[in-house]
Design a protein around this motif. Structure first.
Motif, mmCIF file in Angstrom:
data_model
loop_
_atom_site.group_PDB
_atom_site.id
_atom_site.type_symbol
_atom_site.label_atom_id
_atom_site.label_comp_id
_atom_site.label_asym_id
_atom_site.label_seq_id
_atom_site.Cartn_x
_atom_site.Cartn_y
_atom_site.Cartn_z
ATOM 1 N N MET A 1 0.802 -1.154 0.000
ATOM 2 C CA MET A 1 0.000 0.000 0.000
ATOM 3 C C MET A 1 0.866 1.246 0.000
ATOM 4 O O MET A 1 1.839 1.320 0.731
ATOM 5 C CB MET A 1 -0.813 -0.059 1.241
ATOM 6 N N LYS A 2 0.493 2.128 -0.853
ATOM 7 C CA LYS A 2 1.290 3.325 -1.053
ATOM 8 C C LYS A 2 0.599 4.501 -0.373
ATOM 9 O O LYS A 2 -0.584 4.692 -0.519
ATOM 10 C CB LYS A 2 1.442 3.551 -2.551
ATOM 11 N N ILE A 3 1.363 5.323 0.401
ATOM 12 C CA ILE A 3 0.829 6.495 1.083
ATOM 13 C C ILE A 3 0.986 7.680 0.148
ATOM 14 O O ILE A 3 2.063 7.905 -0.417
ATOM 15 C CB ILE A 3 1.594 6.755 2.394
ATOM 16 N N ALA A 4 -0.105 8.438 0.026
ATOM 17 C CA ALA A 4 -0.075 9.598 -0.857
ATOM 18 C C ALA A 4 0.732 10.693 -0.206
ATOM 19 O O ALA A 4 0.709 10.869 1.006
ATOM 20 C CB ALA A 4 -1.491 10.068 -1.128
ATOM 21 N N PRO A 5 1.467 11.436 -1.000
ATOM 22 C CA PRO A 5 2.260 12.517 -0.419
ATOM 23 C C PRO A 5 1.345 13.635 0.117
ATOM 24 O O PRO A 5 0.270 13.884 -0.400
ATOM 25 C CB PRO A 5 3.108 13.001 -1.591
ATOM 26 N N VAL A 6 1.825 14.269 1.201
ATOM 27 C CA VAL A 6 1.075 15.364 1.827
ATOM 28 C C VAL A 6 1.325 16.618 0.999
ATOM 29 O O VAL A 6 2.467 17.022 0.775
ATOM 30 C CB VAL A 6 1.535 15.585 3.285
ATOM 31 N N THR A 7 0.221 17.227 0.614
ATOM 32 C CA THR A 7 0.348 18.422 -0.215
ATOM 33 C C THR A 7 0.103 19.658 0.643
ATOM 34 O O THR A 7 -0.337 19.572 1.799
ATOM 35 C CB THR A 7 -0.689 18.401 -1.357
ATOM 36 N N VAL A 8 0.371 20.781 0.055
ATOM 37 C CA VAL A 8 0.149 22.058 0.742
ATOM 38 C C VAL A 8 -1.335 22.223 1.046
ATOM 39 O O VAL A 8 -1.725 22.715 2.108
ATOM 40 C CB VAL A 8 0.664 23.234 -0.139
ATOM 41 N N GLY A 9 -2.190 21.791 0.189
ATOM 42 C CA GLY A 9 -3.639 21.874 0.398
ATOM 43 C C GLY A 9 -4.072 21.058 1.603
ATOM 44 O O GLY A 9 -4.958 21.457 2.360
ATOM 45 N N ASP A 10 -3.421 19.879 1.765
ATOM 46 C CA ASP A 10 -3.746 19.048 2.924
ATOM 47 C C ASP A 10 -3.349 19.757 4.228
ATOM 48 O O ASP A 10 -4.066 19.698 5.229
ATOM 49 C CB ASP A 10 -3.036 17.700 2.835
ATOM 50 N N CYS A 11 -2.199 20.403 4.222
ATOM 51 C CA CYS A 11 -1.732 21.140 5.413
ATOM 52 C C CYS A 11 -2.675 22.292 5.732
ATOM 53 O O CYS A 11 -3.014 22.537 6.898
ATOM 54 C CB CYS A 11 -0.309 21.649 5.192
ATOM 55 N N ILE A 12 -3.088 23.004 4.697
ATOM 56 C CA ILE A 12 -3.994 24.136 4.912
ATOM 57 C C ILE A 12 -5.338 23.620 5.448
ATOM 58 O O ILE A 12 -5.932 24.196 6.357
ATOM 59 C CB ILE A 12 -4.170 24.945 3.611
ATOM 60 N N ALA A 13 -5.825 22.504 4.930
ATOM 61 C CA ALA A 13 -7.085 21.922 5.389
ATOM 62 C C ALA A 13 -6.971 21.474 6.847
ATOM 63 O O ALA A 13 -7.890 21.683 7.655
ATOM 64 C CB ALA A 13 -7.487 20.757 4.508
ATOM 65 N N ALA A 14 -5.848 20.876 7.222
ATOM 66 C CA ALA A 14 -5.641 20.441 8.601
ATOM 67 C C ALA A 14 -5.586 21.645 9.534
ATOM 68 O O ALA A 14 -6.173 21.640 10.630
ATOM 69 C CB ALA A 14 -4.376 19.598 8.704
ATOM 70 N N LEU A 15 -4.879 22.699 9.115
ATOM 71 C CA LEU A 15 -4.806 23.918 9.927
ATOM 72 C C LEU A 15 -6.191 24.563 10.060
ATOM 73 O O LEU A 15 -6.565 25.032 11.150
ATOM 74 C CB LEU A 15 -3.814 24.913 9.324
ATOM 75 N N ALA A 16 -6.942 24.571 8.980
ATOM 76 C CA ALA A 16 -8.293 25.139 9.026
ATOM 77 C C ALA A 16 -9.168 24.326 9.972
ATOM 78 O O ALA A 16 -9.968 24.883 10.750
ATOM 79 C CB ALA A 16 -8.890 25.180 7.625
ATOM 80 N N PHE A 17 -9.034 22.992 9.949
ATOM 81 C CA PHE A 17 -9.807 22.137 10.846
ATOM 82 C C PHE A 17 -9.442 22.416 12.304
ATOM 83 O O PHE A 17 -10.311 22.553 13.169
ATOM 84 C CB PHE A 17 -9.576 20.665 10.500
ATOM 85 N N LEU A 18 -8.120 22.506 12.591
ATOM 86 C CA LEU A 18 -7.673 22.785 13.959
ATOM 87 C C LEU A 18 -8.137 24.172 14.418
ATOM 88 O O LEU A 18 -8.560 24.351 15.570
ATOM 89 C CB LEU A 18 -6.158 22.661 14.056
ATOM 90 N N LEU A 19 -8.070 25.141 13.531
ATOM 91 C CA LEU A 19 -8.514 26.491 13.877
ATOM 92 C C LEU A 19 -10.021 26.516 14.152
ATOM 93 O O LEU A 19 -10.479 27.153 15.105
ATOM 94 C CB LEU A 19 -8.158 27.462 12.741
ATOM 95 N N SER A 20 -10.815 25.813 13.360
ATOM 96 C CA SER A 20 -12.264 25.777 13.586
ATOM 97 C C SER A 20 -12.580 25.014 14.872
ATOM 98 O O SER A 20 -13.498 25.391 15.615
ATOM 99 C CB SER A 20 -12.989 25.177 12.394
ATOM 100 N N LEU A 21 -11.817 23.957 15.189
ATOM 101 C CA LEU A 21 -12.003 23.230 16.434
ATOM 102 C C LEU A 21 -11.701 24.140 17.625
ATOM 103 O O LEU A 21 -12.457 24.163 18.609
ATOM 104 C CB LEU A 21 -11.108 21.978 16.449
ATOM 105 N N TYR A 22 -10.624 24.912 17.543
ATOM 106 C CA TYR A 22 -10.276 25.876 18.589
ATOM 107 C C TYR A 22 -11.391 26.922 18.731
ATOM 108 O O TYR A 22 -11.773 27.290 19.856
ATOM 109 C CB TYR A 22 -8.940 26.552 18.272
ATOM 110 N N ALA A 23 -11.943 27.394 17.637
ATOM 111 C CA ALA A 23 -13.015 28.391 17.669
ATOM 112 C C ALA A 23 -14.268 27.826 18.336
ATOM 113 O O ALA A 23 -14.943 28.508 19.120
ATOM 114 C CB ALA A 23 -13.331 28.891 16.262
ATOM 115 N N VAL A 24 -14.601 26.566 18.042
ATOM 116 C CA VAL A 24 -15.780 25.936 18.655
ATOM 117 C C VAL A 24 -15.579 25.817 20.162
ATOM 118 O O VAL A 24 -16.480 26.129 20.952
ATOM 119 C CB VAL A 24 -16.053 24.561 18.008
ATOM 120 N N ILE A 25 -14.407 25.382 20.597
ATOM 121 C CA ILE A 25 -14.128 25.235 22.035
ATOM 122 C C ILE A 25 -14.151 26.600 22.721
ATOM 123 O O ILE A 25 -14.748 26.764 23.788
ATOM 124 C CB ILE A 25 -12.784 24.506 22.246
#
Length: 158
Positions: A1-25
């Protein structure tokens, strides 16, 4: 099984998710503090309302009292006063155990008293001898803005 490389879009999406989680809390914590503040304000309003209600009631009440006052070396007066905030009407003075020291003619001339304003008083001549009891139970009766037929037992002493 091959792991897909992490792209800049994935990093931005993860940061956006963490930021929205922080905002909800943060919003949840803020809402809890806001709710507690509103509850505290409601309790404070209830206390203030209760205090104002008591003050409004007291503003309608007269508060009568009596005591003996010594004038000079051998002269006494029975002083009946109103320390309430309302005018006492139809003030009566009764002696349940008998009147042996206040001049009856003075009582009959002054009582029932039509009005006794707040912070005013009336004095009655007291005749005191060696055999006079020291404690004289009496009943003060009056009407005021809060109602009729208020009674208060007082025990003035010589």
């Amino acid at each position: 099984m091959k792991i897909a490389p992490v792209t800049v879009g994935d990093c931005i999406a993860a940061l956006a998710f963490l930021l929205s989680l922080y905002a909800v809390i943060s919003t949840s914590r803020f809402n809890n503090r806001q709710r507690k503040l509103i509850e505290g304000q409601e309790r404070l309003n209830e206390v203030v309302f209760a205090r104002e209600s008591v003050e409004a009631t007291k503003a309608k009440e007269a508060d009568l009292g009596a005591s003996f006052v010594k004038l000079g070396s051998n002269s006494y007066r029975l002083k009946v006063w109103n320390r309430g905030k309302a005018t006492a009407r139809r003030v009566r003075l009764e002696f349940p155990e008998g009147n042996e020291c206040v001049m009856e003619s003075d009582v009959e001339a002054k009582f029932p008293m039509e009005l006794l304003e707040p912070q005013h008083s009336v004095e009655l001549i007291a005749v005191v001898g060696l055999n006079t009891k020291r404690k004289h139970p009496m009943r003060l009766c009056w009407d005021d803005d809060s109602g009729d037929d208020h009674q208060k037992r007082v025990y003035p002493t010589l």
